[in-house]
Design a protein around this motif. Structure first.
Motif, PDB file in Angstrom:
ATOM      1  N   SER A 114      24.564  -1.167   1.502  1.00 34.13           N
ATOM      2  CA  SER A 114      25.958  -0.548   1.861  1.00 34.13           C
ATOM      3  C   SER A 114      26.414  -1.153   3.014  1.00 34.13           C
ATOM      4  O   SER A 114      27.795  -1.572   2.828  1.00 34.13           O
ATOM      5  N   GLU A 131      15.251  -2.928 -13.829  1.00 31.69           N
ATOM      6  CA  GLU A 131      16.048  -3.394 -14.799  1.00 31.69           C
ATOM      7  C   GLU A 131      15.135  -3.430 -16.212  1.00 31.69           C
ATOM      8  O   GLU A 131      15.630  -3.133 -17.365  1.00 31.69           O
ATOM      9  N   ASN A 136      24.290  -3.464 -16.378  1.00 27.32           N
ATOM     10  CA  ASN A 136      23.204  -2.655 -16.145  1.00 27.32           C
ATOM     11  C   ASN A 136      23.827  -1.224 -16.679  1.00 27.32           C
ATOM     12  O   ASN A 136      24.484  -0.730 -15.347  1.00 27.32           O
ATOM     13  N   LEU A 158      21.682  -7.098 -21.238  1.00 33.77           N
ATOM     14  CA  LEU A 158      21.669  -8.356 -20.257  1.00 33.77           C
ATOM     15  C   LEU A 158      22.846  -8.164 -19.277  1.00 33.77           C
ATOM     16  O   LEU A 158      22.892  -8.143 -18.092  1.00 33.77           O
ATOM     17  N   LEU A 159      24.140  -8.440 -19.890  1.00 29.66           N
ATOM     18  CA  LEU A 159      25.212  -8.482 -19.144  1.00 29.66           C
ATOM     19  C   LEU A 159      25.738  -7.535 -18.359  1.00 29.66           C
ATOM     20  O   LEU A 159      26.183  -7.751 -17.040  1.00 29.66           O
ATOM     21  N   ILE A 169      17.152 -11.157 -15.364  1.00 31.11           N
ATOM     22  CA  ILE A 169      16.504 -12.069 -16.321  1.00 31.11           C
ATOM     23  C   ILE A 169      15.123 -11.951 -16.168  1.00 31.11           C
ATOM     24  O   ILE A 169      14.443 -12.179 -17.318  1.00 31.11           O
ATOM     25  N   LEU A 191      26.429  -4.416   3.188  1.00 31.69           N
ATOM     26  CA  LEU A 191      26.817  -5.726   2.924  1.00 31.69           C
ATOM     27  C   LEU A 191      26.128  -6.737   3.808  1.00 31.69           C
ATOM     28  O   LEU A 191      26.728  -7.898   3.957  1.00 31.69           O
ATOM     29  N   GLN A 218      35.410  -1.588  -0.847  1.00 35.10           N
ATOM     30  CA  GLN A 218      35.744  -1.166   0.284  1.00 35.10           C
ATOM     31  C   GLN A 218      35.914  -1.823   1.543  1.00 35.10           C
ATOM     32  O   GLN A 218      36.875  -1.832   2.417  1.00 35.10           O
ATOM     33  N   THR A 219      35.295  -2.866   1.597  1.00 36.90           N
ATOM     34  CA  THR A 219      35.155  -4.189   2.695  1.00 36.90           C
ATOM     35  C   THR A 219      36.652  -4.857   2.667  1.00 36.90           C
ATOM     36  O   THR A 219      37.563  -5.095   3.531  1.00 36.90           O
ATOM     37  N   PRO A 234      30.703  -1.000  -1.931  1.00 40.79           N
ATOM     38  CA  PRO A 234      30.844  -1.800  -0.808  1.00 40.79           C
ATOM     39  C   PRO A 234      31.620  -2.871  -0.433  1.00 40.79           C
ATOM     40  O   PRO A 234      32.455  -3.036   0.295  1.00 40.79           O
ATOM     41  N   GLY A 238      16.929   4.293 -12.091  1.00 38.26           N
ATOM     42  CA  GLY A 238      17.562   3.918 -11.121  1.00 38.26           C
ATOM     43  C   GLY A 238      18.063   2.457 -11.318  1.00 38.26           C
ATOM     44  O   GLY A 238      17.715   1.692 -12.357  1.00 38.26           O
ATOM     45  N   ALA A 239      18.717   1.913 -10.256  1.00 42.19           N
ATOM     46  CA  ALA A 239      18.984   0.502  -9.911  1.00 42.19           C
ATOM     47  C   ALA A 239      19.202   0.248  -8.654  1.00 42.19           C
ATOM     48  O   ALA A 239      19.388   1.276  -7.753  1.00 42.19           O
ATOM     49  N   LEU A 240      19.087  -1.011  -8.248  1.00 40.74           N
ATOM     50  CA  LEU A 240      19.323  -1.344  -6.811  1.00 40.74           C
ATOM     51  C   LEU A 240      20.468  -2.166  -6.580  1.00 40.74           C
ATOM     52  O   LEU A 240      20.802  -3.312  -7.312  1.00 40.74           O
ATOM     53  N   GLN A 241      21.488  -1.529  -5.809  1.00 43.95           N
ATOM     54  CA  GLN A 241      22.568  -2.159  -5.552  1.00 43.95           C
ATOM     55  C   GLN A 241      22.774  -2.940  -4.224  1.00 43.95           C
ATOM     56  O   GLN A 241      21.571  -2.801  -3.529  1.00 43.95           O
ATOM     57  N   LYS A 242      23.791  -3.711  -3.790  1.00 44.12           N
ATOM     58  CA  LYS A 242      24.071  -4.305  -2.699  1.00 44.12           C
ATOM     59  C   LYS A 242      23.937  -3.233  -1.487  1.00 44.12           C
ATOM     60  O   LYS A 242      24.266  -2.112  -1.596  1.00 44.12           O
ATOM     61  N   LYS A 300      32.719  -8.279 -12.363  1.00 47.85           N
ATOM     62  CA  LYS A 300      32.607  -9.479 -12.903  1.00 47.85           C
ATOM     63  C   LYS A 300      33.389  -9.752 -14.046  1.00 47.85           C
ATOM     64  O   LYS A 300      33.540  -8.984 -15.121  1.00 47.85           O
ATOM     65  N   LEU A 355      22.866 -13.306 -12.103  1.00 51.41           N
ATOM     66  CA  LEU A 355      23.489 -12.344 -12.708  1.00 51.41           C
ATOM     67  C   LEU A 355      23.381 -10.889 -12.006  1.00 51.41           C
ATOM     68  O   LEU A 355      24.439 -10.287 -11.538  1.00 51.41           O
ATOM     69  N   ARG A 356      22.260 -10.380 -12.056  1.00 51.42           N
ATOM     70  CA  ARG A 356      21.811  -9.099 -10.936  1.00 51.42           C
ATOM     71  C   ARG A 356      20.205  -9.511 -10.673  1.00 51.42           C
ATOM     72  O   ARG A 356      19.603 -10.046 -11.651  1.00 51.42           O
ATOM     73  N   VAL A 365      22.998   1.617 -15.995  1.00 54.83           N
ATOM     74  CA  VAL A 365      22.681   2.758 -15.093  1.00 54.83           C
ATOM     75  C   VAL A 365      23.827   2.679 -14.214  1.00 54.83           C
ATOM     76  O   VAL A 365      24.209   3.743 -13.809  1.00 54.83           O
ATOM     77  N   ILE A 366      24.461   1.481 -13.717  1.00 58.91           N
ATOM     78  CA  ILE A 366      25.261   1.691 -12.643  1.00 58.91           C
ATOM     79  C   ILE A 366      26.681   0.977 -13.160  1.00 58.91           C
ATOM     80  O   ILE A 366      27.667   1.044 -12.446  1.00 58.91           O
ATOM     81  N   PHE A 399      13.167 -10.159 -18.875  1.00 60.66           N
ATOM     82  CA  PHE A 399      12.927 -10.666 -20.370  1.00 60.66           C
ATOM     83  C   PHE A 399      11.852 -11.934 -20.173  1.00 60.66           C
ATOM     84  O   PHE A 399      11.575 -12.504 -21.231  1.00 60.66           O
ATOM     85  N   TYR A 402      20.015   3.632  -6.360  1.00 56.79           N
ATOM     86  CA  TYR A 402      20.745   4.661  -6.989  1.00 56.79           C
ATOM     87  C   TYR A 402      20.467   5.073  -8.166  1.00 56.79           C
ATOM     88  O   TYR A 402      19.840   4.437  -8.946  1.00 56.79           O
TER      89      TYR A 402
END
Lengths: 81, 230
Positions: B107, B95, A70, A67-68, B63, B109, A21-22, A18, B101-105, A42, B58-59, A72-73, B66, B149
């Motif tokens: 859609s 995580e 993920n 860590l740095l 962190i 924003l 896209q923006t 997103p 899956g994972a959680l993104q921003k 990043k 980071l995401r 999955v995505i 861990f 996702y």
């Protein structure tokens, strides 16, 4: 030996970005027509001690897996010098 | 039989007292567990609350997964113990690899803070047994990264297993398959973006969240009485 590493983390191809896209929608408003495929990621810089460049690369890749990034995505690229 | 819940507190958690209060009001005894602990007290269910654990640097959850306590939480989950992750807690479970899956921003924003409607598409889990099939719950969301996702093969498997437990009636954040809450394959780990702990009192506008915690307590009480000597 001390090495400098650069890591670029990007969303995997096909995963909606997103932010990209923006930005892509905003650029024509500034007069930049025809811009496509904007993706936002990043850039991470770090220094580390390692035996040699190969060892440094291996360790930074491991940091990415754990860590740095993920996995999955996100995909990542490591460069060491 | 009394049920013992453990609510994990990370630096940056901010929903732990709401979780404690809601669970307590439904009759559970609640332990608060600092993230630096290496083991869990004896608890029947672990709750990872919402907030911004470790600043979400980071995401989200990257962190926190861990934190020392997470090894014990993982062991508890692997042994079949119940775990709920709410909002940031859901992100941490993804995580940590305890949920797919994972959680993104989002859609759009935008940070979203509003009431949403959720449909219970699997009432046969430990977390939704008090619901009717298709029952719609009114529970608030409060997040920037709630856009769940996973890869298509995983989604197909999850759909076949009924692992997408809660779906948004009107998807606010772009989540795949309208997923608002999912369980792992074994059905003992549940993650959801909405905040049931903020909807457990009529004064707050909805008691639908109590259906989630209540289902869990039902399950645990049944198990305790089944295990108790006759």
């Amino acid at each position: 030996m001390s090495f400098a590493a650069h890591v670029v983390v990007m969303l995997k191809p096909g995963i909606a970005d997103p932010q990209g896209q923006t930005i892509e929608r905003a650029l024509p408003a500034l007069g930049y027509e025809g811009v496509t495929e904007v993706r936002v990621g990043k850039h991470i810089e770090l220094r580390l001690d390692a035996d040699d460049a190969e060892d440094a690369t291996r360790r930074v890749n491991q940091m990415c897996e754990r860590l740095l990034a993920n996995p999955v995505i996100e995909s990542y690229e490591v460069s060491v010098r | 039989m009394s049920v013992r819940a453990g609510v994990v507190v990370f630096p940056g958690s901010n929903c732990e007292q709401d979780c404690r209060r809601s669970l307590h009001s439904l009759g559970a005894d609640v332990d608060m567990i600092w993230h630096a602990e290496k083991s869990l007290p004896v608890v029947d269910i672990v709750v990872l609350p919402g907030g911004f654990a470790h600043g979400d640097y980071l995401r989200t959850g990257a962190i926190a997964r861990f934190s020392p306590v997470m090894e014990a939480v993982t062991e508890h989950a692997r042994a079949g113990g119940l775990v709920i992750g709410i909002c940031n807690g859901f992100q941490i479970l993804c995580e940590a690899g305890l949920l797919p899956g994972a959680l993104q921003k989002n859609s759009g924003l935008k940070f979203l803070c509003k009431w949403v409607q959720l449909r219970v598409d699997n009432p046969a889990t430990a977390f939704t047994s008090r619901a009717e099939p298709g029952q719609v719950l009114r529970i608030p969301i409060n997040h920037f990264e709630g856009n769940w996702y996973c890869d298509p093969a995983t989604l197909e498997r999850m759909r076949d297993n009924g692992q997408v437990v809660l779906r948004y009636v009107d998807n606010p954040n772009g989540a795949l398959d309208d997923a608002a809450g999912i369980v792992n394959e074994a059905g003992n780990v549940f993650g959801l973006m909405p905040h049931p702990e903020r909807a457990c009192d009529v004064l707050l506008g909805s008691e639908d969240g109590a259906l989630i915690f209540g289902s869990v307590l039902d399950r645990l009480r049944t198990r305790s009485s089944a295990a108790a000597p006759a």
